[in-house]
Enzyme design. Structure first.
Site, PDB file in Angstrom:
ATOM      1  N   ARG A   1       0.536 -12.212  -4.715  1.00 12.23           N
ATOM      2  CA  ARG A   1       0.693 -11.705  -3.348  1.00 12.23           C
ATOM      3  C   ARG A   1       1.077 -12.816  -2.380  1.00 12.23           C
ATOM      4  O   ARG A   1       1.381 -12.544  -1.212  1.00 12.23           O
ATOM      5  CB  ARG A   1      -0.624 -11.104  -2.854  1.00 12.23           C
TER       6      ARG A   1
ATOM      7  N   ARG B   1      -2.322  -3.997   7.560  1.00  9.09           N
ATOM      8  CA  ARG B   1      -1.840  -4.199   6.184  1.00  9.09           C
ATOM      9  C   ARG B   1      -0.393  -4.677   6.197  1.00  9.09           C
ATOM     10  O   ARG B   1       0.007  -5.529   5.409  1.00  9.09           O
ATOM     11  CB  ARG B   1      -1.968  -2.901   5.386  1.00  9.09           C
TER      12      ARG B   1
ATOM     13  N   ARG C   1      -8.111   8.890   5.722  1.00  8.95           N
ATOM     14  CA  ARG C   1      -8.907   7.773   5.188  1.00  8.95           C
ATOM     15  C   ARG C   1      -8.767   6.556   6.097  1.00  8.95           C
ATOM     16  O   ARG C   1      -7.727   6.368   6.725  1.00  8.95           O
ATOM     17  CB  ARG C   1      -8.381   7.373   3.795  1.00  8.95           C
TER      18      ARG C   1
ATOM     19  N   LYS D   1       5.082   1.596  -5.392  1.00 11.55           N
ATOM     20  CA  LYS D   1       5.066   0.672  -6.533  1.00 11.55           C
ATOM     21  C   LYS D   1       4.268   1.215  -7.715  1.00 11.55           C
ATOM     22  O   LYS D   1       4.684   1.106  -8.858  1.00 11.55           O
ATOM     23  CB  LYS D   1       4.414  -0.649  -6.107  1.00 11.55           C
TER      24      LYS D   1
ATOM     25  N   ARG E   1      -0.787  10.890   5.571  1.00 13.05           N
ATOM     26  CA  ARG E   1      -1.594  11.251   4.405  1.00 13.05           C
ATOM     27  C   ARG E   1      -2.930  11.861   4.841  1.00 13.05           C
ATOM     28  O   ARG E   1      -3.583  11.367   5.743  1.00 13.05           O
ATOM     29  CB  ARG E   1      -1.834   9.985   3.574  1.00 13.05           C
TER      30      ARG E   1
END
Ligand SMILES: [Zn+2]
Length: 227
Positions: free
Chosen positions: A91, A175, A164, A16, A130
């Site tokens: 949200r 999430r 991370r 996004k 990642r």
């Protein structure tokens, strides 16, 4: 010129932010990532910025009406006269209702909600792969799509690459669960209002961008024709 008042929706890892920045350039619309404009309002010390700061200083969540105040401040600036791109808010359905009420007050309306849809397994693949430089968090790699020359080592400064906290499997599933529970109902909310536009976010960023362009070009044309 007709307004393009846009909301970007999509799960974490949907790209996004990338699309928001590209749209900002392509359509010359201001891009409001909620976290960023909140921090900016605090820094500038605007009235709502001061309110937001009180909550942030206490480590509390900034309530919806304060966030909407910050957004409304931005929307009334000259730069947003032709429209804006909003990312990170709403949200939840109650937030969307509050935003609609504020837009009514400003005699404007959301033109479209653009959903960048990505299947969960793809989100896990993107975020889970990642790797971030321990020394400089802006050095980001991906084990599959953008690997460093030497595994586990930053190309730029030779520092160690780490996963991370946000990118660990546990946090990714949390999430995603939050997204499913709180944000997915928004898809129905905007669908019922006839302004939802879905894009397949599993494609490349350039393809996603092109698809969104198509949607926005159609919207602008329809608005100009007074539909
Ligand atoms: Zn580095």
């Amino acid at each position: 010129m007709p307004e393009l008042n846009l909301i970007l929706l999509g799960p974490p890892g949907s790209g996004k932010g990338t699309q928001g920045e590209r749209l900002q350039e392509d359509f010359r619309l201001p891009y409001y990532a909620t976290g960023d404009i909140l921090r900016a309002a605090v820094k500038e010390g605007t009235d709502v910025g001061k309110q937001a700061k009180e909550y942030m200083d206490r480590g509390d969540l900034v309530p919806d009406d304060v966030i909407i105040g910050v957004i409304a401040e931005r929307l009334q600036q000259e730069e947003a006269a032709d429209g804006f791109i909003l990312d990170g808010f709403p949200r939840t359905v109650p937030q969307a209702e509050a935003l609609d009420a504020k837009m009514d007050e400003l005699r404007r309306e959301i033109t479209a909600a653009i959903l960048i849809d990505v299947p969960e397994e793809e989100v896990v693949r993107r975020l889970g792969g990642r790797r971030t430089c321990e020394e400089n968090p802006s050095h980001i790699y991906h084990v599959e799509f953008d690997p460093p020359k030497q595994e586990g080592v930053c190309d730029i400064d030779g520092a160690k690459l780490i996963v991370r906290d946000d990118d660990t499997p546990d946090v990714i599933s949390k999430r995603l669960a939050t997204y499913r529970e709180k944000t997915e109902p928004l898809i129905d909310y905007y669908e019922e209002r006839g302004i939802l536009n879905g894009v397949n976010g599993a494609k490349t960023p350039a393809e996603v961008e092109e698809r969104i362009h198509g949607i926005l070009a159609t919207l602008r044309r329809e608005e100009e024709e007074g539909m």
